[in-house]
Design an enzyme around this catalytic site. Structure first.
Site, PDB file in Angstrom:
ATOM      1  N   GLY A 186     -80.991  39.810 -91.223  1.00  9.01           N
ATOM      2  CA  GLY A 186     -80.421  40.514 -90.087  1.00  9.01           C
ATOM      3  C   GLY A 186     -80.746  41.999 -90.170  1.00  9.01           C
ATOM      4  O   GLY A 186     -80.996  42.532 -91.254  1.00  9.01           O
ATOM      5  N   CYS A 187     -80.734  42.666 -89.031  1.00  8.52           N
ATOM      6  CA  CYS A 187     -81.112  44.084 -89.014  1.00  8.52           C
ATOM      7  C   CYS A 187     -80.113  44.944 -89.778  1.00  8.52           C
ATOM      8  O   CYS A 187     -80.497  45.775 -90.615  1.00  8.52           O
ATOM      9  CB  CYS A 187     -81.279  44.575 -87.580  1.00  8.52           C
TER      10      CYS A 187
END
Length: 316
Positions: free
Chosen positions: A115-116
Site C-alpha cells: 500500500g502507498c
C-alpha cells in the site's frame, strides 16, 4: 523474446497507469481485454493463462477469484490489492526492504504490491528497527496526506466534477475508526507488537503524498539519538538503492520552510527526510502515491521478476 503481459483491471486507476507505463516498451506484448469481455470468466481465464506475467488491479475478492483461475504454473502474478499482503506464500514487493528481498522477488511467482501509506511508513521505520533505534514494541504515531487519486476513480470523479468546485478545499482526514486497511501489512512486515496510531487524510491535489512518523527520543533505548546519527543509518541501509534518496540538507530541501507533497510525482522515487527538536524526531517519506506507492512499484517488481533492468520504464 517478448514477454506477454496482462493487466486484469486495466480500466481502473492503477491499471490505467500501468498500461501507460508499459505501452511503448518493445520487449513487452500487452494483452488487452475489451470492456464488454472483462466479466466473461472464460475469456478472462484465457488471458490470465496466456500471459507470462499478470497484474491484478482489482478489489480484494476479485483478485482472489482471478488467482484461482490461473492454472498455468509459469504465469507470474503481481497483485496491487490488499488481498495477499500478509499471506506468507506471497512475496512483499519492496525490493529495498532487506538485503535479500530483491532476490526473493526475482525468484517468486506471486508478489504483492505494498500500500502507498504502508510503503512510506515501512521504508522509514525498517532501518531504525533493524538498528535497534526503534523497538517493535514501541507505539508509533503516523499521519499521512495523499492526493485524491489514491481513492480511485470514484474519488477522482468527485474532486474533478465541476459541480463540486470549491467543495473539497481543506485537508480531509478519513479512516477515523483508526483501522486503515494498510495497518495489517505494516504490523506484519515490520513485526510490530502494536500497529501504529495512524491517521490518513486526502488533500486537494491529484497525486503525491507525505507519510509523517513521529518519534519520542527518550523512548529510543533511553538515549538522545541525533538527526545526524539517524541520517547515517538511512544512508548506510539504502546506500545502493537508486530509487531511495536520503535528504541531508533539509533547509535546501524545503520551500521557504514548507514541504510540497507533489515533488516526487511521476517518478518511482521515495525521499526520506528527518527533523528534530530536543525531545522529538519527525521522519517524512515523500513519494508519488501512483508511483512508488502503486503502479511504479508494480512495474519495478515486474522488471525484477522478468530479469530485466530494474529501472526500465521508471523515472528516478
Amino acid at each position: 523474446m517478448k514477454y506477454k503481459i496482462f493487466v486484469d483491471g486495466q480500466f481502473g486507476t492503477t491499471g490505467l497507469k500501468i498500461n501507460e507505463m508499459l505501452k511503448n516498451r518493445s520487449e513487452l506484448e500487452l494483452l488487452t481485454i475489451s470492456e464488454e469481455d472483462k466479466k466473461d470468466i472464460e475469456i478472462k481465464k484465457k488471458f490470465l493463462n496466456e500471459a507470462d506475467l499478470v497484474f491484478l488491479c482489482l478489489p480484494d475478492a476479485a483478485s482472489k477469484e482471478s488467482v484461482a483461475l490461473i492454472t498455468n504454473e509459469n504465469t507470474k502474478v503481481i497483485d496491487a490489492s490488499t488481498a495477499h499482503r500478509t499471506n506468507p506464500e506471497w512475496t512483499y514487493g519492496i525490493a529495498e526492504l532487506t538485503i535479500t528481498q530483491r532476490e526473493n522477488i526475482k525468484n517468486s511467482k506471486r508478489v504483492c504490491v505494498p500500500g502507498c501509506h504502508a510503503s512510506g511508513f515501512i521504508m522509514a521505520m525498517k532501518p531504525l528497527i533493524e538498528n535497534s533505534i526503534v523497538s517493535p514494541k514501541d507505539k508509533i504515531v503516523c499521519h499521512s496526506i495523499t492526493g485524491y487519486s489514491g481513492g480511485g476513480k470514484g474519488l477522482i470523479d468527485a474532486y474533478e466534477d465541476s459541480e463540486n468546485e470549491g467543495k473539497f478545499i481543506s485537508q480531509r482526514p478519513y479512516a477515523l475508526g483508526l483501522s486503515h486497511k494498510h495497518l495489517p501489512e505494516i504490523k506484519h512486515v515490520l513485526g510490530l507488537k502494536h500497529a501504529p496510531f495512524f491517521t490518513p487524510s486526502v488533500g486537494n491535489f491529484k497525486q503525491g503524498m507525505l507519510v509523517m512518523s513521529y518519534l519520542v527520543k527518550s523512548e529510543f533505548l533511553n538515549k538522545k539519538i541525533t538527526r545526524k546519527e539517524v541520517l547515517s543509518i538511512y544512508k548506510d541501509y539504502y546506500k545502493d538503492e537508486q530509487f531511495v534518496k536520503i535528504i541531508e540538507d533539509d533547509i535546501a530541501y524545503l520551500d521557504d520552510g514548507f514541504l510540497d507533497a507533489m515533488n516526487c510525482n511521476n517518478t518511482n522515487r521515495i525521499e526520506i527526510s528527518v527533523y528534530e527538536s530536543e525531545d522529538y524526531m519527525l521522519v517524512i517519506s515523500r513519494l508519488d502515491n501512483l508511483g512508488k506507492g502503486a503502479s511504479g512499484a508494480a512495474v519495478q517488481n515486474m522488471n525484477i521478476m522478468l530479469g530485466l533492468d530494474e529501472k526500465l520504464g521508471l523515472k528516478i
